[in-house]
Design a protein around this motif. Structure first.
Motif, PDB file in Angstrom:
ATOM      1  N   PRO A  85       0.790  -1.238   0.000  1.00 31.90           N
ATOM      2  CA  PRO A  85       0.000   0.000   0.000  1.00 31.90           C
ATOM      3  C   PRO A  85       0.819   1.282   0.000  1.00 31.90           C
ATOM      4  O   PRO A  85       0.429   2.264  -0.654  1.00 31.90           O
ATOM      5  CB  PRO A  85      -0.836  -0.122   1.279  1.00 31.90           C
ATOM      6  N   GLY A 104      -2.161  -5.649  -5.621  1.00 36.69           N
ATOM      7  CA  GLY A 104      -1.863  -5.339  -4.228  1.00 36.69           C
ATOM      8  C   GLY A 104      -1.216  -6.504  -3.498  1.00 36.69           C
ATOM      9  O   GLY A 104      -1.779  -7.597  -3.447  1.00 36.69           O
ATOM     10  N   MET A 106      -0.268  -8.663  -0.386  1.00 35.53           N
ATOM     11  CA  MET A 106      -1.034  -8.898   0.832  1.00 35.53           C
ATOM     12  C   MET A 106      -0.178  -9.300   2.039  1.00 35.53           C
ATOM     13  O   MET A 106      -0.514  -8.999   3.168  1.00 35.53           O
ATOM     14  CB  MET A 106      -2.085  -9.978   0.577  1.00 35.53           C
ATOM     15  N   SER A 124      -0.297  -6.600   4.898  1.00 37.83           N
ATOM     16  CA  SER A 124      -0.513  -5.498   3.948  1.00 37.83           C
ATOM     17  C   SER A 124      -1.985  -5.468   3.547  1.00 37.83           C
ATOM     18  O   SER A 124      -2.851  -5.459   4.416  1.00 37.83           O
ATOM     19  CB  SER A 124       0.414  -5.656   2.739  1.00 37.83           C
ATOM     20  N   TYR A 125      -2.271  -5.460   2.264  1.00 40.83           N
ATOM     21  CA  TYR A 125      -3.662  -5.414   1.819  1.00 40.83           C
ATOM     22  C   TYR A 125      -4.441  -6.636   2.291  1.00 40.83           C
ATOM     23  O   TYR A 125      -3.886  -7.731   2.449  1.00 40.83           O
ATOM     24  CB  TYR A 125      -3.723  -5.372   0.293  1.00 40.83           C
ATOM     25  N   SER A 129     -10.023  -4.080   1.838  1.00 41.80           N
ATOM     26  CA  SER A 129      -9.337  -2.829   1.515  1.00 41.80           C
ATOM     27  C   SER A 129      -9.054  -2.724   0.023  1.00 41.80           C
ATOM     28  O   SER A 129      -9.109  -1.623  -0.552  1.00 41.80           O
ATOM     29  CB  SER A 129      -8.036  -2.707   2.315  1.00 41.80           C
ATOM     30  N   MET A 130      -8.757  -3.846  -0.628  1.00 42.48           N
ATOM     31  CA  MET A 130      -8.538  -3.800  -2.074  1.00 42.48           C
ATOM     32  C   MET A 130      -9.825  -3.479  -2.814  1.00 42.48           C
ATOM     33  O   MET A 130      -9.823  -2.702  -3.780  1.00 42.48           O
ATOM     34  CB  MET A 130      -7.931  -5.123  -2.551  1.00 42.48           C
TER      35      MET A 130
END
Length: 297
Positions: A85, A104, A106, A124-125, A129-130
């Motif tokens: 991100p 993205g 993850m 991460s993602y 959120s994506m």
């Protein structure tokens, strides 16, 4: 040159504009007319992997990395970027993601060189959120260590992510490896049989494989790897170990195989031996998209 002063100002004073930039960007279909994708990868720093070849801190400068990424994304034939991100959001504010595919990353929890490197949990993602930010594809690293009991939890978490992505109709790209500890380091087994085994394990994860893609290394007898799956497959560039010409030749051969949809390459192109980012990116883009044209005849 990207406007880094503006980027820093937005991060400090108007962080709400970061999400707005992502959600307002122009989007495109995943595959172009030739059915291929060329993605530039930049998710290495979040795992503490800053080295490229003999340059141990090549990716340490975020400003330089972003400048190289922006230059690459501006070239014809470059379809998008794979990153965590922080980098995706920087690029969005800089206006470098208009009409590009965003993949993205993850999971980056298994930091390079750490005692807990195999515990590559999702940091991460995630799928919600994506979906919120208009990320086009998710990507997860799946290192499978048969001598490390932590792999079971990793497989379970990966399966849950695949199920959630399928439910959201979000393509998810799995990058599987058979891995092991060697002299205190995690090493991936790049033998043909090991790659095929990793493909079989990854393919069965989740309640549906309808949205599962694969990201695989180029290894000897690549035709056997291609026969091991029916899923859309992108080839990864990996660490630059061979000469640049030899590397390009191996990609070209592998791209001609059935099911191979393109390339995901990072350090090899962003930090080439001769430092000619544009030249390296243009060559790789030509391999991806010219190969598709050749297959039509």
């Amino acid at each position: 040159m990207p406007d880094f002063d503006r980027l820093r100002s937005i991060r400090a004073e108007h962080p709400e504009l970061i999400g707005d930039a992502l959600r307002a960007r122009s989007r495109r279909s995943l595959f172009g007319d030739d059915g291929r994708l060329f993605i530039v990868a930049a998710d290495h720093p979040a795992r503490g992997a800053l080295g490229v070849g003999s340059r141990s801190t090549a990716m340490a400068s975020r400003v330089e990395l972003l400048a190289r990424l922006a230059a690459a994304l501006d070239r014809p034939g470059v379809d998008g970027v794979l990153a965590t991100p922080d980098i995706i959001e920087d690029l969005a504010v800089l206006g470098a993601l208009e009409g590009k595919v965003i993949v993205g990353s993850m999971n980056r929890g298994g930091l390079q060189g750490a005692a807990f490197e195999m515990d590559d949990r999702f940091t991460s993602y995630d799928v919600p959120s994506m979906a919120r930010d208009g990320i086009d594809v998710g990507k997860l690293l799946l290192r499978i260590n048969l001598d490390d009991s932590g792999t079971a939890a990793t497989l379970e978490a990966a399966a849950a992510a695949v199920t959630a992505a399928a439910r959201a109709r979000l393509p998810i790209m799995l990058e599987p490896f058979m891995s092991e500890w060697r002299e205190g380091r995690i090493c991936n087994d790049l033998s043909t049989d090991a790659v095929i085994k990793s493909v079989a394990i990854a393919s069965g994860l989740g309640a549906s494989s309808a949205y599962t893609w694969l990201k695989l290394p180029v290894v000897p007898e690549m035709e056997r790897v291609a026969e091991a799956t029916t899923m859309p497959t992108l080839l990864l560039g990996g660490d630059p170990v061979a000469g640049q010409d030899e590397t390009f030749a191996s990609w070209e051969t592998a791209l001609a195989l059935p099911g191979m949809r393109g390339l995901v390459v990072g350090r090899t192109l962003l930090y080439p031996d001769d430092d000619d980012v544009i030249g390296a990116v243009d060559t790789a883009a030509g391999l991806v998209h010219a190969s598709a044209v050749a297959q039509q005849y």
